[in-house]
Design an enzyme around this catalytic site. Sequence first.
Site, PDB file in Angstrom:
ATOM      1  N   ILE A  28      23.053   6.327 -10.688  1.00 31.06           N
ATOM      2  CA  ILE A  28      22.901   6.508 -12.135  1.00 31.06           C
ATOM      3  C   ILE A  28      23.752   5.456 -12.851  1.00 31.06           C
ATOM      4  O   ILE A  28      24.938   5.284 -12.531  1.00 31.06           O
ATOM      5  CB  ILE A  28      23.328   7.931 -12.548  1.00 31.06           C
ATOM      6  CG1 ILE A  28      22.392   8.945 -11.874  1.00 31.06           C
ATOM      7  CG2 ILE A  28      23.319   8.100 -14.061  1.00 31.06           C
ATOM      8  CD1 ILE A  28      22.844  10.367 -11.998  1.00 31.06           C
ATOM      9  N   ASP A  99      24.308   6.550 -30.096  1.00 25.05           N
ATOM     10  CA  ASP A  99      23.223   7.455 -30.435  1.00 25.05           C
ATOM     11  C   ASP A  99      23.877   8.742 -30.932  1.00 25.05           C
ATOM     12  O   ASP A  99      24.672   9.351 -30.210  1.00 25.05           O
ATOM     13  CB  ASP A  99      22.418   7.727 -29.150  1.00 25.05           C
ATOM     14  CG  ASP A  99      20.950   7.961 -29.408  1.00 25.05           C
ATOM     15  OD1 ASP A  99      20.640   8.756 -30.309  1.00 25.05           O
ATOM     16  OD2 ASP A  99      20.132   7.369 -28.685  1.00 25.05           O
ATOM     17  N   ASN A 103      20.732  16.915 -34.658  1.00 21.47           N
ATOM     18  CA  ASN A 103      19.757  17.981 -34.934  1.00 21.47           C
ATOM     19  C   ASN A 103      19.972  19.212 -34.064  1.00 21.47           C
ATOM     20  O   ASN A 103      19.774  20.332 -34.491  1.00 21.47           O
ATOM     21  CB  ASN A 103      18.338  17.455 -34.718  1.00 21.47           C
ATOM     22  CG  ASN A 103      17.291  18.535 -34.940  1.00 21.47           C
ATOM     23  OD1 ASN A 103      17.084  18.980 -36.065  1.00 21.47           O
ATOM     24  ND2 ASN A 103      16.663  18.989 -33.864  1.00 21.47           N
ATOM     25  N   ASP A 171      18.675  24.130 -32.173  1.00 23.94           N
ATOM     26  CA  ASP A 171      18.861  23.348 -33.410  1.00 23.94           C
ATOM     27  C   ASP A 171      20.038  23.875 -34.208  1.00 23.94           C
ATOM     28  O   ASP A 171      20.186  25.090 -34.400  1.00 23.94           O
ATOM     29  CB  ASP A 171      17.607  23.412 -34.296  1.00 23.94           C
ATOM     30  CG  ASP A 171      16.542  22.440 -33.827  1.00 23.94           C
ATOM     31  OD1 ASP A 171      16.300  22.375 -32.603  1.00 23.94           O
ATOM     32  OD2 ASP A 171      15.938  21.765 -34.687  1.00 23.94           O
ATOM     33  N   ASP A 201      19.407  10.402 -33.995  1.00 23.57           N
ATOM     34  CA  ASP A 201      18.287  11.042 -33.312  1.00 23.57           C
ATOM     35  C   ASP A 201      17.527  11.966 -34.274  1.00 23.57           C
ATOM     36  O   ASP A 201      18.128  12.691 -35.055  1.00 23.57           O
ATOM     37  CB  ASP A 201      18.863  11.862 -32.153  1.00 23.57           C
ATOM     38  CG  ASP A 201      17.812  12.347 -31.178  1.00 23.57           C
ATOM     39  OD1 ASP A 201      17.113  11.512 -30.585  1.00 23.57           O
ATOM     40  OD2 ASP A 201      17.696  13.583 -31.010  1.00 23.57           O
ATOM     41  N   GLU A 264      16.069   7.494 -36.458  1.00 24.29           N
ATOM     42  CA  GLU A 264      14.825   7.677 -35.701  1.00 24.29           C
ATOM     43  C   GLU A 264      13.915   8.564 -36.532  1.00 24.29           C
ATOM     44  O   GLU A 264      14.224   9.738 -36.748  1.00 24.29           O
ATOM     45  CB  GLU A 264      15.089   8.336 -34.342  1.00 24.29           C
ATOM     46  CG  GLU A 264      13.798   8.451 -33.537  1.00 24.29           C
ATOM     47  CD  GLU A 264      13.758   9.555 -32.481  1.00 24.29           C
ATOM     48  OE1 GLU A 264      12.937   9.468 -31.565  1.00 24.29           O
ATOM     49  OE2 GLU A 264      14.541  10.515 -32.593  1.00 24.29           O
ATOM     50  N   HIS A 325      12.780   4.301 -25.244  1.00 20.77           N
ATOM     51  CA  HIS A 325      12.794   5.174 -24.069  1.00 20.77           C
ATOM     52  C   HIS A 325      11.840   6.356 -24.172  1.00 20.77           C
ATOM     53  O   HIS A 325      11.819   7.203 -23.292  1.00 20.77           O
ATOM     54  CB  HIS A 325      14.225   5.688 -23.864  1.00 20.77           C
ATOM     55  CG  HIS A 325      14.683   6.531 -25.026  1.00 20.77           C
ATOM     56  ND1 HIS A 325      14.845   6.022 -26.304  1.00 20.77           N
ATOM     57  CD2 HIS A 325      14.971   7.843 -25.113  1.00 20.77           C
ATOM     58  CE1 HIS A 325      15.229   6.996 -27.107  1.00 20.77           C
ATOM     59  NE2 HIS A 325      15.310   8.110 -26.413  1.00 20.77           N
ATOM     60  N   ASP A 326      11.086   6.436 -25.258  1.00 22.84           N
ATOM     61  CA  ASP A 326      10.148   7.547 -25.433  1.00 22.84           C
ATOM     62  C   ASP A 326       8.693   7.098 -25.399  1.00 22.84           C
ATOM     63  O   ASP A 326       7.798   7.932 -25.587  1.00 22.84           O
ATOM     64  CB  ASP A 326      10.404   8.247 -26.781  1.00 22.84           C
ATOM     65  CG  ASP A 326      11.762   8.931 -26.829  1.00 22.84           C
ATOM     66  OD1 ASP A 326      12.209   9.433 -25.789  1.00 22.84           O
ATOM     67  OD2 ASP A 326      12.369   8.965 -27.921  1.00 22.84           O
TER      68      ASP A 326
HETATM   69  C1  GLC Z   1      14.563  11.820 -29.656  1.00 22.89           C
HETATM   70  C2  GLC Z   1      14.920  11.064 -28.417  1.00 22.89           C
HETATM   71  C3  GLC Z   1      14.225  11.696 -27.252  1.00 22.89           C
HETATM   72  C4  GLC Z   1      14.698  13.116 -27.123  1.00 22.89           C
HETATM   73  C5  GLC Z   1      14.516  13.873 -28.440  1.00 22.89           C
HETATM   74  C6  GLC Z   1      15.275  15.151 -28.441  1.00 22.89           C
HETATM   75  O1  GLC Z   1      13.225  11.725 -29.948  1.00 22.89           O
HETATM   76  O2  GLC Z   1      14.600   9.711 -28.572  1.00 22.89           O
HETATM   77  O3  GLC Z   1      14.444  10.998 -26.063  1.00 22.89           O
HETATM   78  O4  GLC Z   1      14.012  13.790 -26.115  1.00 22.89           O
HETATM   79  O5  GLC Z   1      14.980  13.139 -29.533  1.00 22.89           O
HETATM   80  O6  GLC Z   1      16.640  14.910 -28.568  1.00 22.89           O
HETATM   81 CA    CA Z   2      27.022   5.553 -11.639  1.00 28.76          CA
END
Ligand code: GLC
Ligand code: CA
Length: 524
Positions: A28, A99, A103, A171, A201, A264, A325-326
């Site tokens: 990782i 990041d 929420n 939440d 986020d 985002e 990443h989404d």
């Molecule tokens: C945002 C992130 C995503 C995550 C989601 C919930 O959309 O980019 O990867 O799963 O929030 O936190």
């Molecule tokens: Ca590592």
Amino acid sequence: MPKLRWWQRGVIYQIYPRSFQDSNGDGIGDLVGIDARLEYVSALGADAVWISPIYPSPMADFGYDVADYCDIDPMFGTLPEFEQLVIHAHQLGLKVLLDFVPNHSSKRHPWFEESRSSRDNPKRDWYLWRDPAPDGGPPNNWLSRMGGSAWEWDEHTGQYYYHAFLPEQPDLNWRHHDVRRAMDGVLRFWLDRGVDGFRVDVLWLLIKDDQFRDNPPNPAYQPGEPEHHRLLQTYTEDQPEVHEIVRSMRATLDDYGERVLIGEIYLPVTQLMKYYGAAGDGADMPFNFQLLNARWSAATLAGMIRDYDCALPKHAWPNWVLGNHDNPRIASRVGAAQARVAAVLLLTLRGTPTIYYGDEIGMTDGDIERDQVRDPAELRQPGMGQGRDPERTPMQWAGSLPNAGFTDGKPWLPVATNSSVREQDGDASSVLSLYRRLLTLRRSHAALVQGTIANVVANGDVLTYERRYRDQALFIALNFGVECAMVQSRSGVVVLSTSVRRDGEVLAAGTIPLATGEAIVASV
Ligand code: GLC
Ligand code: CA
């Protein structure tokens, strides 16, 4: 024109920390690994790294379920290691963005553990608790973005709690003063440690309807789409009260000088624009995700670019995102040749670009076998096309090394070895070289950074536009088609082309050919 701030001049590079560089063989990625690769990012020509969550977390959603907002998960490292990384980045001239996930927390966060301990706990209202409907079922019809009801029953206190994502991600209640104060403390904790800004986020989801009204059905729902698309998100997203929260986050950052607030936000352009704030007191950059699922055609993109530029409020700064990443990677969405055109597009449009790690070497979505799936979104709704593992596979550093140099151990997701930084490094025709040349070009051409964008035109498969600043004018032409096309050009000199061989070519006024998958930038 007022002097630009660093994030207006700069280019952001997103690092998904699990997948960038492992330093201790656990498969990782971690902070020491990222630190060791900062020279690479800086040499690429990026100005800032945004690191996806690195806080202590049970990793139900790979760090987007935060159990402590003011520390580092041992899997990624330690707070001193993070501080070292910030110092190192700053020495290299790189900014560091974190990041911020306000929420929801992890259900293992002490705030939630207190909140769920009893109905009269002082933190009860830090989260969204509701009585069951008269039939004992969930309080309303709200659906989780990860499938199923958004309400989870808590036997112990006899109420449901709301989770927009996993049940492991309750939440927070942003109508509660103490929640806001605590989160403000979190921002300051990291700002005090030299962090240069945040990507927030799901900013548009923070506030929910205070009457908890049912969401109306979505008439456009198609079977096979993720379950939450059955409903319009009328009462669960983009509530008017969210803007006051954005303003207060911005005010906190402003206390620290030039820091950046990025949101985002997946919303249509007109709604997105509101996140800049009525008086320029909102987010510095509400992420512009339009390229992520745009139809890849000159006409579509021309319309999108013009509309976005027109919609921007006077003092708002634009931005463009090609991958994250989404979402599936650009090279898989449009293919290898068009991914090069996309690079030229991203880095010549007006506004701050965000590059997703690995896109600069043309990484494609990884092949994930059924038993290798790790993403909870895929595990909960298999086959819905929601799985995000393919775009999260480890960075490919050196094809000749085991696991492409990402780890000495067993990587958490399979590593592709189709191409790597090392292989592309000295090859002038590689994607990596193209990115480097583009980033160098931006630095040497004010027109690309602070120039206007004009004459955005689609002609058949070719998109052209101009960037101008003072007496500098650049002409950009991109061929999205599968055939060679003729383009009308002024006289000038090609300063960059996807096929290196055209660099330096003198253009006479008139028509010039553009091969399939070719893009040029010309000084005119
Ligand atoms: C945002 C992130 C995503 C995550 C989601 C919930 O959309 O980019 O990867 O799963 O929030 O936190
Ligand atoms: Ca590592």
